[in-house]
Design a protein around this motif. Structure first.
Motif, PDB file in Angstrom:
ATOM      1  N   SER A  19       3.990  17.883  -0.113  1.00  0.00           N
ATOM      2  CA  SER A  19       4.925  18.407  -1.115  1.00  0.00           C
ATOM      3  C   SER A  19       4.283  18.418  -2.501  1.00  0.00           C
ATOM      4  CB  SER A  19       6.207  17.568  -1.145  1.00  0.00           C
ATOM      5  OG  SER A  19       6.886  17.629   0.084  1.00  0.00           O
ATOM      6  N   VAL A  20       3.530  17.358  -2.805  1.00  0.00           N
ATOM      7  CA  VAL A  20       2.829  17.295  -4.095  1.00  0.00           C
ATOM      8  C   VAL A  20       1.774  18.401  -4.174  1.00  0.00           C
ATOM      9  CG1 VAL A  20       1.265  15.888  -5.514  1.00  0.00           C
ATOM     10  CG2 VAL A  20       3.255  14.834  -4.420  1.00  0.00           C
ATOM     11  N   ASN A  21       1.038  18.610  -3.085  1.00  0.00           N
ATOM     12  CA  ASN A  21      -0.013  19.636  -3.084  1.00  0.00           C
ATOM     13  C   ASN A  21       0.530  21.022  -3.403  1.00  0.00           C
ATOM     14  OD1 ASN A  21      -1.982  17.757  -2.425  1.00  0.00           O
ATOM     15  ND2 ASN A  21      -1.920  18.187  -0.234  1.00  0.00           N
ATOM     16  N   ILE A  22       1.609  21.426  -2.745  1.00  0.00           N
ATOM     17  CA  ILE A  22       2.106  22.791  -2.948  1.00  0.00           C
ATOM     18  C   ILE A  22       2.803  22.933  -4.307  1.00  0.00           C
ATOM     19  CG2 ILE A  22       2.287  23.167  -0.468  1.00  0.00           C
ATOM     20  CD1 ILE A  22       5.512  23.192  -2.275  1.00  0.00           C
ATOM     21  N   THR A  23       3.317  21.823  -4.856  1.00  0.00           N
ATOM     22  CA  THR A  23       3.858  21.864  -6.222  1.00  0.00           C
ATOM     23  C   THR A  23       2.728  22.127  -7.210  1.00  0.00           C
ATOM     24  OG1 THR A  23       5.607  20.307  -5.614  1.00  0.00           O
ATOM     25  CG2 THR A  23       5.184  20.604  -7.955  1.00  0.00           C
ATOM     26  N   GLY A  24       1.579  21.491  -6.964  1.00  0.00           N
ATOM     27  CA  GLY A  24       0.410  21.744  -7.807  1.00  0.00           C
ATOM     28  C   GLY A  24      -0.083  23.177  -7.694  1.00  0.00           C
ATOM     29  N   ASP A  25      -0.077  23.720  -6.472  1.00  0.00           N
ATOM     30  CA  ASP A  25      -0.476  25.118  -6.285  1.00  0.00           C
ATOM     31  C   ASP A  25       0.407  26.050  -7.111  1.00  0.00           C
ATOM     32  OD1 ASP A  25      -2.188  24.039  -4.422  1.00  0.00           O
ATOM     33  OD2 ASP A  25      -1.036  24.697  -2.679  1.00  0.00           O
ATOM     34  N   SER A  26       1.695  25.786  -7.104  1.00  0.00           N
ATOM     35  CA  SER A  26       2.646  26.646  -7.816  1.00  0.00           C
ATOM     36  C   SER A  26       2.514  26.493  -9.323  1.00  0.00           C
ATOM     37  CB  SER A  26       4.079  26.311  -7.382  1.00  0.00           C
ATOM     38  OG  SER A  26       4.225  26.445  -5.985  1.00  0.00           O
ATOM     39  N   MET A  27       2.278  25.265  -9.789  1.00  0.00           N
ATOM     40  CA  MET A  27       2.101  25.047 -11.220  1.00  0.00           C
ATOM     41  C   MET A  27       0.874  25.784 -11.737  1.00  0.00           C
ATOM     42  SD  MET A  27       0.191  23.287 -13.668  1.00  0.00           S
ATOM     43  CE  MET A  27      -0.657  21.983 -12.776  1.00  0.00           C
ATOM     44  N   VAL A  28      -0.235  25.655 -11.009  1.00  0.00           N
ATOM     45  CA  VAL A  28      -1.464  26.353 -11.421  1.00  0.00           C
ATOM     46  C   VAL A  28      -1.254  27.866 -11.392  1.00  0.00           C
ATOM     47  CG1 VAL A  28      -3.849  26.844 -10.743  1.00  0.00           C
ATOM     48  CG2 VAL A  28      -3.014  24.479 -10.773  1.00  0.00           C
ATOM     49  N   SER A  29      -0.514  28.361 -10.403  1.00  0.00           N
ATOM     50  CA  SER A  29      -0.222  29.799 -10.334  1.00  0.00           C
ATOM     51  C   SER A  29       0.506  30.265 -11.582  1.00  0.00           C
ATOM     52  CB  SER A  29       0.622  30.110  -9.090  1.00  0.00           C
ATOM     53  OG  SER A  29      -0.069  29.778  -7.906  1.00  0.00           O
ATOM     54  N   CYS A  30       1.476  29.472 -12.042  1.00  0.00           N
ATOM     55  CA  CYS A  30       2.210  29.827 -13.260  1.00  0.00           C
ATOM     56  C   CYS A  30       1.305  29.803 -14.492  1.00  0.00           C
ATOM     57  CB  CYS A  30       3.388  28.867 -13.466  1.00  0.00           C
ATOM     58  SG  CYS A  30       4.733  29.065 -12.290  1.00  0.00           S
TER      59      CYS A  30
ATOM     60  N   TYR B 124       0.837  -1.210   0.000  1.00  0.00           N
ATOM     61  CA  TYR B 124       0.000   0.000   0.000  1.00  0.00           C
ATOM     62  C   TYR B 124       0.866   1.252   0.000  1.00  0.00           C
ATOM     63  CZ  TYR B 124      -2.652   3.824   2.107  1.00  0.00           C
ATOM     64  OH  TYR B 124      -3.193   5.066   2.375  1.00  0.00           O
ATOM     65  N   PHE B 125       1.893   1.266   0.861  1.00  0.00           N
ATOM     66  CA  PHE B 125       2.766   2.432   0.994  1.00  0.00           C
ATOM     67  C   PHE B 125       3.415   2.793  -0.344  1.00  0.00           C
ATOM     68  CE2 PHE B 125       6.943   4.299   1.668  1.00  0.00           C
ATOM     69  CZ  PHE B 125       6.684   5.309   2.587  1.00  0.00           C
ATOM     70  N   PHE B 126       3.968   1.799  -1.019  1.00  0.00           N
ATOM     71  CA  PHE B 126       4.713   2.092  -2.249  1.00  0.00           C
ATOM     72  C   PHE B 126       3.791   2.417  -3.426  1.00  0.00           C
ATOM     73  CE2 PHE B 126       8.223  -0.098   0.013  1.00  0.00           C
ATOM     74  CZ  PHE B 126       9.164   0.905  -0.108  1.00  0.00           C
ATOM     75  N   VAL B 127       2.573   1.894  -3.416  1.00  0.00           N
ATOM     76  CA  VAL B 127       1.625   2.300  -4.469  1.00  0.00           C
ATOM     77  C   VAL B 127       1.277   3.774  -4.313  1.00  0.00           C
ATOM     78  CG1 VAL B 127      -0.718   2.020  -5.366  1.00  0.00           C
ATOM     79  CG2 VAL B 127       0.650   0.001  -4.841  1.00  0.00           C
ATOM     80  N   VAL B 128       0.943   4.181  -3.094  1.00  0.00           N
ATOM     81  CA  VAL B 128       0.631   5.596  -2.860  1.00  0.00           C
ATOM     82  C   VAL B 128       1.840   6.472  -3.188  1.00  0.00           C
ATOM     83  CG1 VAL B 128      -0.047   7.324  -1.146  1.00  0.00           C
ATOM     84  CG2 VAL B 128      -1.071   5.053  -1.081  1.00  0.00           C
ATOM     85  N   LEU B 129       3.013   6.077  -2.701  1.00  0.00           N
ATOM     86  CA  LEU B 129       4.220   6.862  -2.953  1.00  0.00           C
ATOM     87  C   LEU B 129       4.518   6.952  -4.447  1.00  0.00           C
ATOM     88  CD1 LEU B 129       6.623   8.364  -1.671  1.00  0.00           C
ATOM     89  CD2 LEU B 129       7.857   6.180  -1.643  1.00  0.00           C
ATOM     90  N   GLY B 130       4.361   5.830  -5.164  1.00  0.00           N
ATOM     91  CA  GLY B 130       4.629   5.833  -6.602  1.00  0.00           C
ATOM     92  C   GLY B 130       3.703   6.761  -7.367  1.00  0.00           C
ATOM     93  N   VAL B 131       2.407   6.745  -7.020  1.00  0.00           N
ATOM     94  CA  VAL B 131       1.455   7.621  -7.715  1.00  0.00           C
ATOM     95  C   VAL B 131       1.720   9.081  -7.369  1.00  0.00           C
ATOM     96  CG1 VAL B 131      -0.981   8.156  -8.082  1.00  0.00           C
ATOM     97  CG2 VAL B 131      -0.276   5.791  -7.781  1.00  0.00           C
ATOM     98  N   LEU B 132       2.087   9.352  -6.110  1.00  0.00           N
ATOM     99  CA  LEU B 132       2.441  10.718  -5.712  1.00  0.00           C
ATOM    100  C   LEU B 132       3.622  11.240  -6.545  1.00  0.00           C
ATOM    101  CD1 LEU B 132       2.159  10.493  -1.813  1.00  0.00           C
ATOM    102  CD2 LEU B 132       0.729  11.893  -3.312  1.00  0.00           C
ATOM    103  N   LEU B 133       4.651  10.419  -6.693  1.00  0.00           N
ATOM    104  CA  LEU B 133       5.815  10.823  -7.472  1.00  0.00           C
ATOM    105  C   LEU B 133       5.461  10.975  -8.948  1.00  0.00           C
ATOM    106  CD1 LEU B 133       8.571   8.590  -5.807  1.00  0.00           C
ATOM    107  CD2 LEU B 133       8.114  11.011  -5.415  1.00  0.00           C
ATOM    108  N   LEU B 134       4.626  10.073  -9.467  1.00  0.00           N
ATOM    109  CA  LEU B 134       4.190  10.167 -10.863  1.00  0.00           C
ATOM    110  C   LEU B 134       3.432  11.471 -11.111  1.00  0.00           C
ATOM    111  CD1 LEU B 134       3.751   8.786 -13.669  1.00  0.00           C
ATOM    112  CD2 LEU B 134       1.627   7.840 -12.717  1.00  0.00           C
ATOM    113  N   HIS B 135       2.537  11.793 -10.195  1.00  0.00           N
ATOM    114  CA  HIS B 135       1.739  13.008 -10.360  1.00  0.00           C
ATOM    115  C   HIS B 135       2.620  14.259 -10.235  1.00  0.00           C
ATOM    116  CE1 HIS B 135      -2.131  14.943 -10.678  1.00  0.00           C
ATOM    117  NE2 HIS B 135      -1.943  15.653  -9.577  1.00  0.00           N
ATOM    118  N   GLY B 136       3.551  14.226  -9.262  1.00  0.00           N
ATOM    119  CA  GLY B 136       4.393  15.390  -9.030  1.00  0.00           C
ATOM    120  C   GLY B 136       5.427  15.617 -10.105  1.00  0.00           C
ATOM    121  N   PHE B 137       6.022  14.528 -10.628  1.00  0.00           N
ATOM    122  CA  PHE B 137       7.134  14.666 -11.559  1.00  0.00           C
ATOM    123  C   PHE B 137       6.739  14.484 -13.020  1.00  0.00           C
ATOM    124  CE2 PHE B 137       9.483  13.731  -7.628  1.00  0.00           C
ATOM    125  CZ  PHE B 137      10.454  14.724  -7.691  1.00  0.00           C
TER     126      PHE B 137
END
Length: 447
Positions: A401-412, A237-250
């Motif tokens: 970390s993913v959330n605030i990266t999304g905030d900054s991307m949308v701001s741009c 469970y941990f690595f699935v969530v972590l993997g999707v978080l990294l996929l979405h962020g990067f």
């Protein structure tokens, strides 16, 4: 005489974070499952857990978090008033709000769709036979109508005291519009708020220079108390969530940035490092607002009139990381309890989690509360949340970390569409560095 180059803020935060993780792990090994052990220091035998973990490092970390939270309400209110004053008409503000909310909801829907797809393909809960006597109870989540009603403050002072971001945003926008329409008195108030904004941003810079020490204390505390037994049983469970978080962020965010603006996503990701590390250590989008806003305006070139609106709004309604956790957790809990979810159930999860993100506060651990609402919508036992609590702390740090990266991307993206993005600043690798390094504590007393 040759002078040594000062480490950047990001480098110092990384050093503080790694040092805290190592020391925290060492303290956990030293305790080795015992409630308490003493170490000799000078003439005293100091208890490790009581004096260091629950005392010194806990106090240091909480003071750091409190210092950041101290700035959130004045920074959001003052910045939004300044930004709203500079907008020429109400139609601009309406267009800005529609674009921001629309894009935030789209990224959240993408996030939870990725999460559910990955969880179904990998099946982290298949074959897992876990039973727990622990129950997870929560008050019933408010409906969408109540969420909308609660956006409007009955008492703005009370909203500021409670840190209710949506109500503060609404009041600040209305106050800014009234200021812009008030002629000479409005101009005087606008000048005052511009000066206040400069002072608050300088205070942010001062606190950012103390961040490595705060991050160190937080990491020691987390990793000295985080047990590895639960982690090993929930590794899938941990690595699935972590993997999707990294996929979405990067992948998702850089791809959207490139498609919607043409900006270089590599530059964007590099400039997000310090803010992402802040978010990781605090586990709070709201507490990271000062740093996110500083990054967006001074490093990425977004004008304050845009950033002061999109960043606080994103910290309140853009919970992509939380949506990912909810998507994977829903599938995981369904698999553990042997419940088959239909296509309609999955669509309901996507819709509920997306709308729930609007009412999710940007504070640590609140994603678990909102997960209860999602589980109830598809008839899964809320008690299943108790299964994932053990590993949620580290995931909570990552998804912030993913959330605030999304905030900054949308701001741009919004700033680019409104022609309020300074691409010279965005492309300048040194932009914002002078502000980070500008506070010399040796000279504060003399200045």
């Amino acid at each position: 005489m040759q002078t040594t180059k000062k480490l950047s803020l990001t480098s110092r935060i990384v050093i503080g974070m790694i040092s805290g993780i190592v020391l925290g792990a060492c303290l956990q090994w030293f305790l080795a499952g015992q409630d308490e052990r003493n170490i000799p220091l000078f003439l005293f035998d100091l208890p490790v857990k009581a004096f260091f973990i629950d005392g010194l490092f806990h106090i240091g970390g909480q003071i750091f978090i409190a210092s950041l939270q101290m700035l959130v309400v004045p920074l959001v209110f003052i910045s939004l008033v300044c930004g709203t004053c500079s907008l020429s008409d109400a139609s601009t503000l309406g267009r800005l709000g529609a674009k921001s909310v629309g894009l935030y909801l789209v990224t959240t829907a993408i996030a939870i769709t990725l999460a559910i797809t990955a969880a179904l393909l990998i099946g982290p809960g298949v074959g897992v036979d876990m039973q727990t006597d622990t129950t997870f109870s929560t008050a019933e989540a408010p409906g969408l109508a109540q969420v909308i009603i609660n956006m409007f403050p009955r008492n703005p002072i009370n909203a500021m005291a409670e840190g209710n971001m949506l109500q503060i945003i609404i009041f600040a926008v209305l106050f800014g519009i009234a200021t812009a329409m008030s002629g000479k008195p409005g101009e005087r108030i606008a000048d005052l708020f511009q000066d206040l904004n400069a002072i608050v941003m300088k205070l942010v810079t001062i606190l950012m220079n103390l961040a490595p020490y705060g991050v160190f204390c937080l990491m020691v505390r987390v990793f000295s108390t985080m047990g590895l037994d639960m982690f090993s049983s929930l590794a899938a469970y941990f690595f699935v969530v972590l993997g999707v978080l990294l996929l979405h962020g990067f992948v998702t965010y850089p791809l959207l940035l490139k498609l919607l603006t043409g900006l270089n996503p590599v530059i964007f990701m590099r400039k997000m490092r310090a803010a992402a590390l802040f978010a990781f250590s605090t586990s709070s989008s709201n507490a990271t607002i000062p740093v996110t806003l500083e990054t967006v305006t001074k490093k990425l070139g977004v004008k304050n009139s845009i950033g002061s609106f999109t960043v606080p709004l994103g910290a309140t309604i853009n919970m992509d990381g939380t949506a990912i956790m909810q998507g994977v957790a829903t599938v995981f809990i369904a698999q553990v309890f042997g419940v088959d979810l239909s296509l309609t159930d999955f669509l309901m999860v996507i819709l509920t989690a997306t709308l729930a993100s609007v009412g999710t506060a940007g504070v640590p651990g609140v994603g678990l509360i909102m997960l209860a609402m999602v589980l109830q919508q598809v008839g899964l036992p809320v008690e299943g949340i108790a299964l994932i609590i053990g590993v949620d702390r580290l995931l909570d740090m990552t998804r912030t970390s993913v959330n605030i990266t999304g905030d900054s991307m949308v701001s741009c993206v919004i700033a680019k569409s409104e022609k309020q993005l300074d691409e010279t600043v965005f492309n300048d690798p040194e932009a914002g560095r002078n502000d980070e390094e500008s506070v010399d504590f040796k000279h504060i007393h003399n200045s």
